[in-house]
Design a protein around this motif. Structure first.
Motif, short mmCIF file in Angstrom:
data_model
loop_
_atom_site.label_atom_id
_atom_site.label_comp_id
_atom_site.label_asym_id
_atom_site.label_seq_id
_atom_site.Cartn_x
_atom_site.Cartn_y
_atom_site.Cartn_z
N SER A 1 0.83 -1.20 0.00
CA SER A 1 0.00 0.00 0.00
C SER A 1 0.87 1.25 0.00
CB SER A 1 -0.94 0.01 1.21
OG SER A 1 -0.23 0.21 2.42
N SER A 2 0.31 2.30 -0.59
CA SER A 2 0.88 3.64 -0.56
C SER A 2 -0.25 4.58 -0.21
CB SER A 2 1.50 3.99 -1.91
OG SER A 2 2.10 5.28 -1.90
N ILE A 3 0.04 5.73 0.37
CA ILE A 3 -1.02 6.56 0.93
C ILE A 3 -0.74 8.04 0.68
CG2 ILE A 3 0.07 6.69 3.21
CD1 ILE A 3 -2.77 6.41 4.43
N ALA A 4 -1.81 8.79 0.40
CA ALA A 4 -1.71 10.24 0.17
C ALA A 4 -2.86 10.93 0.88
CB ALA A 4 -1.74 10.55 -1.32
N SER A 5 -2.66 12.16 1.25
CA SER A 5 -3.71 12.93 1.90
C SER A 5 -4.83 13.25 0.92
CB SER A 5 -3.14 14.24 2.44
OG SER A 5 -4.17 15.08 2.94
N ASP A 6 -6.08 13.26 1.43
CA ASP A 6 -7.20 13.72 0.61
C ASP A 6 -7.45 15.20 0.78
OD1 ASP A 6 -8.34 13.96 3.11
OD2 ASP A 6 -10.10 12.71 2.68
N GLY A 7 -6.61 15.88 1.57
CA GLY A 7 -6.76 17.31 1.81
C GLY A 7 -7.81 17.65 2.82
N ALA A 8 -8.43 16.64 3.45
CA ALA A 8 -9.48 16.89 4.44
C ALA A 8 -9.32 15.95 5.63
CB ALA A 8 -10.85 16.70 3.80
N ASP A 9 -8.07 15.63 5.97
CA ASP A 9 -7.71 14.76 7.10
C ASP A 9 -8.12 13.31 6.91
OD1 ASP A 9 -6.27 16.58 8.54
OD2 ASP A 9 -7.98 17.27 9.72
N GLY A 10 -8.50 12.94 5.71
CA GLY A 10 -8.63 11.54 5.35
C GLY A 10 -7.48 11.16 4.45
N ALA A 11 -7.62 10.04 3.75
CA ALA A 11 -6.51 9.58 2.91
C ALA A 11 -7.02 8.75 1.75
CB ALA A 11 -5.52 8.76 3.73
N ILE A 12 -6.26 8.75 0.68
CA ILE A 12 -6.46 7.83 -0.43
C ILE A 12 -5.36 6.78 -0.36
CG2 ILE A 12 -6.47 7.57 -2.94
CD1 ILE A 12 -7.75 10.35 -3.07
N VAL B 1 1.67 7.00 -4.74
CA VAL B 1 0.56 7.93 -4.89
C VAL B 1 0.91 9.27 -4.26
CG1 VAL B 1 -0.55 7.08 -2.77
CG2 VAL B 1 -1.93 8.22 -4.50
N VAL B 2 0.40 10.35 -4.89
CA VAL B 2 0.45 11.68 -4.29
C VAL B 2 -0.89 12.37 -4.50
CG1 VAL B 2 2.94 12.04 -4.51
CG2 VAL B 2 1.41 12.75 -6.37
N SER B 3 -1.16 13.36 -3.68
CA SER B 3 -2.39 14.13 -3.83
C SER B 3 -2.38 14.94 -5.11
CB SER B 3 -2.54 15.07 -2.62
OG SER B 3 -3.62 15.96 -2.80
N ASP B 4 -3.58 15.11 -5.70
CA ASP B 4 -3.69 15.98 -6.89
C ASP B 4 -4.03 17.41 -6.52
OD1 ASP B 4 -6.34 15.86 -6.09
OD2 ASP B 4 -7.11 15.10 -8.00
N GLY B 5 -4.15 17.70 -5.22
CA GLY B 5 -4.49 19.05 -4.77
C GLY B 5 -5.96 19.37 -4.84
N ALA B 6 -6.80 18.39 -5.26
CA ALA B 6 -8.24 18.61 -5.38
C ALA B 6 -9.00 17.42 -4.79
CB ALA B 6 -8.62 18.81 -6.85
N HIS B 7 -8.44 16.84 -3.72
CA HIS B 7 -9.05 15.74 -2.96
C HIS B 7 -9.00 14.41 -3.69
CE1 HIS B 7 -10.35 18.92 -0.30
NE2 HIS B 7 -11.06 19.47 -1.26
N GLY B 8 -8.34 14.34 -4.81
CA GLY B 8 -8.10 13.09 -5.50
C GLY B 8 -6.62 12.75 -5.46
N ALA B 9 -6.16 11.89 -6.38
CA ALA B 9 -4.76 11.47 -6.33
C ALA B 9 -4.26 11.05 -7.69
CB ALA B 9 -4.61 10.31 -5.34
N ILE B 10 -2.95 11.13 -7.86
CA ILE B 10 -2.25 10.59 -9.02
C ILE B 10 -1.44 9.39 -8.56
CG2 ILE B 10 -0.47 11.01 -10.75
CD1 ILE B 10 -1.44 13.89 -10.85
N VAL B 11 -1.58 8.29 -9.28
CA VAL B 11 -0.95 7.03 -8.92
C VAL B 11 -0.02 6.59 -10.06
CG1 VAL B 11 -1.34 4.67 -8.13
CG2 VAL B 11 -3.07 6.43 -7.69
N VAL B 12 1.15 6.11 -9.71
CA VAL B 12 2.12 5.60 -10.67
C VAL B 12 2.49 4.18 -10.27
CG1 VAL B 12 4.44 5.90 -11.64
CG2 VAL B 12 3.00 7.90 -11.19
N TRP B 13 2.69 3.30 -11.27
CA TRP B 13 3.05 1.92 -10.96
C TRP B 13 3.94 1.35 -12.06
CZ3 TRP B 13 -1.79 3.48 -12.56
CH2 TRP B 13 -2.26 2.95 -13.77
N GLU B 14 4.56 0.20 -11.77
CA GLU B 14 5.32 -0.57 -12.75
C GLU B 14 4.36 -1.49 -13.49
OE1 GLU B 14 8.43 -2.64 -10.70
OE2 GLU B 14 8.99 -0.86 -9.52
N ASP B 15 4.57 -1.63 -14.82
CA ASP B 15 3.58 -2.31 -15.64
C ASP B 15 4.26 -3.18 -16.70
OD1 ASP B 15 1.44 -2.67 -17.72
OD2 ASP B 15 0.35 -1.31 -16.39
N LEU B 16 3.74 -4.42 -16.86
CA LEU B 16 4.30 -5.37 -17.83
C LEU B 16 3.43 -5.56 -19.06
CD1 LEU B 16 5.75 -8.34 -15.71
CD2 LEU B 16 7.02 -6.80 -17.20
#
Length: 582
Positions: free
Chosen positions: A44-55, A109-124
């Motif tokens: 798992s990886s975790i980022a803030s949702d900007g409202a004290d929750g998390a994605i 994952v990192v926050s997108d600044g608008a309560h969502g997130a951008i996710v990056v992964w390794e892919d085959l």
């Protein structure tokens, strides 16, 4: 000025009000189940949702295919009902992707600044042997951004493996990603970076398969990244360009325009080139477009300690700091895996693990002028006073000059708060605060800061005989001016009989070292409370025995399955696992 006793009562009252308000009251005591649908859910990886929750994002490993999944846990501990029950798959059309062994792995994952997130992964998906990197945008409402490709956007399709992605927000809804890259051939390892825009496009100003941050004849590895505060990033890494002398630490600044900052030396600024191996750098912003970098250092044969250096926005080394870095640790002979966060004043707080008698956690404060904070122990502050195996730490700033650190402790997830003064938070136990201490194994930790000095942790959890993802709010940071209260020691014996059959009853035995207000409750495998047996009951010192009749709070017989008994006595927590049969 109020007396110390009055300040302590005010602090307790403030904490009680915070919990009573519901901001943290609904989190299950062993963590919120993010996903428990069988199979293996890991990394798992975790980022803030900007409202004290998390994605929270993770790697899903069902029998037939891999996917990357995201879920939103809100500040009150509930899983967002607007999102799919088992999370949002970030490959919107898995059937369109050939199912290769390995699939999609290692999300960050990192926050997108608008309560969502951008996710990056390794892919085959494009080859059976080489990993590429893909990114996806999940919005605040749990939907995939329709402007982005349905199965994510390729950040690089270069030959060879692109692995170990790290990323930071670009401040405009996109992200800058760095990784280790093998396009130069077998045995080669370089550092590259790429910029993905909020629109879902790879920035056309950047090279199509990534910008070479460091791509010489050496082996460059273990990159770390921090925003430069101007839409770009500073990347640090270690490499062996000096040959037999050993690995050294370098850094470079990547501008938002997709080029390396020409004010910095070509090939990166050398932060440490002294004899011996220097490696696994960690990086924190100095708040002025530069960075503080720390690393594991073997300049003295037979030992490893933690050193740090300050590189300015101009690419110059800070003249106030010693050449080749300041030693910041001396707690053990072998010290490694540093993690740094900003202290908010141009310096950094650095955590590491040190081998003393066991692997233990330490932390140190290095100030903006390159001096160690005289208020902190010279060798580093020990985060625990127990001789246990401590590893896999994560650290976040507390927004008040201190930090919250969480780690895996002999199969549990625990946390500690170090104040800006160098003291441990007196509202925490002097060993650590248990985040999840079930008898099953918990590990593979991720951590993100919330407001008020707290954090949310996510981890891989084995309580259900599978590998699931759980998350937990790390409790609010305590006041800096309270008189510590020593809670009673507790010993919790195994439940008996185990397994228990319906109608036969079950006995829970524990021992208190002193009289205490005691809570005892039973929970199912998802963390839902099924029966409260003690509710702040005054219990005497010594052995105790509580019998459970197998029924829930409504008087109904519970189903067969796995359960947990959680015992709390004025700050001390223990748990035992048992099962019931029909």
């Amino acid at each position: 000025m109020p007396s110390r006793s009055l300040r302590f009562l005010l602090a307790v009252s403030a904490l009680s009000t915070a919990f009573a308000s519901g901001a943290f009251a609904d989190w299950p005591p062993f963590g919120q189940a993010i996903i428990t649908d069988g199979g293996a859910q890991v990394h798992s990886s975790i980022a803030s949702d900007g409202a004290d929750g998390a994605i929270v994002v993770w790697q899903n490993q069902p029998i037939d295919a891999l996917n990357i999944i995201a879920q939103h846990v809100r500040a009150d501990g509930s899983v967002d009902p607007a999102w799919p029950r088992n999370g949002r798959g970030l490959l919107g059309d898995v059937g369109a992707i050939e199912k290769q062994a390995g699939g999609q792995v290692q999300p960050v994952v990192v926050s997108d600044g608008a309560h969502g997130a951008i996710v990056v992964w390794e892919d085959l998906r494009d080859t059976v042997s080489d990993f590429d990197l893909y990114a996806q945008h999940v919005r605040a409402d749990g939907t995939l951004d329709p402007a982005w490709p349905v199965n994510g956007v390729a950040l690089t399709l270069a030959p060879g493996n692109q692995e170990n992605p790290i990323l930071v927000p670009d401040g405009a809804g996109g992200a800058i990603v760095a990784w280790t890259d093998q396009r130069s051939g077998a045995g080669a390892l370089d550092v590259f970076a790429q910029h993905v825009l909020a629109t879902g496009l790879v920035d056309p100003a950047w090279p199509s398969n990534g910008l070479a941050v460091s791509a010489g004849t050496a082996r460059e590895e273990f990159p770390s990244i921090v925003s430069d505060g101007a839409g770009g990033a500073i990347v640090a890494w270690d490499d062996n360009r000096a040959g037999a002398v050993g690995f050294d630490v370098f850094a470079a600044r990547v501008l938002a325009s997709g080029v390396l900052d020409r004010a910095w030396p070509a090939g990166g600024r050398a932060l440490c080139t002294i004899t011996g191996d220097q490696g696994r750098p960690t990086i924190a912003s100095d708040g002025a477009h530069g960075a503080v970098v720390a690393w594991t250092d073997g300049r003295v044969s037979g030992t490893d300690h933690i050193f740090a250096e300050h590189v300015l926005a101009t690419g110059s080394l800070d003249a106030l700091w010693p050449l080749n870095g300041r030693q910041i640790s001396n707690a053990g002979v072998l010290e490694s895996r540093p993690l740094a966060v900003s202290d908010g004043a141009g310096g950094a707080i650095v955590n590491w693990m040190a081998f003393t008698v066991h692997l233990n956690m330490f932390v140190q404060h290095i100030k903006a002028n390159g001096a160690l904070d005289n208020n902190w122990p010279a060798a580093g502050r020990a985060l625990s006073n127990v001789p246990r195996l401590e590893s896999g730490a994560e650290i976040v700033p507390d927004a008040a000059g201190g930090a919250v650190i969480a780690w895996a402790d002999s199969g549990d997830i625990v946390a500690q708060h170090v104040l800006a003064s160098g003291a441990l938070d007196p509202s925490y136990p002097d060993s650590f605060r248990a985040v999840c201490n079930l008898p099953s194994e918990q590990g593979d930790l991720a951590l993100v800061a919330t407001s008020g000095g707290g954090a949310i942790a996510s981890w891989t959890d084995g309580r259900n005989q599978n590998l699931d993802i759980f998350a937990m709010q790390v409790l609010l940071a305590g006041t800096v001016d309270v008189t510590p209260v020593t809670p009673p020691a507790i010993a919790f014996a195994p439940a008996a009989p185990n397994p228990a059959r319906a109608g036969t009853g079950l006995t829970l035995r524990f021992t208190l070292s002193q009289p205490a207000r005691t809570n005892l409750a039973l929970y199912d495998a998802t963390g839902r409370r099924v029966r409260r047996l003690l509710a702040s009951d005054a219990r005497p010192e010594g052995p105790q025995a509580i019998t459970w009749d197998g029924r829930d709070d409504s008087g109904n017989q519970v189903r067969a399955g796995i359960y947990f008994a959680r015992l709390e006595a004025e700050g001390r927590v223990a748990a035992v696992k048992f099962s019931t049969l029909p």
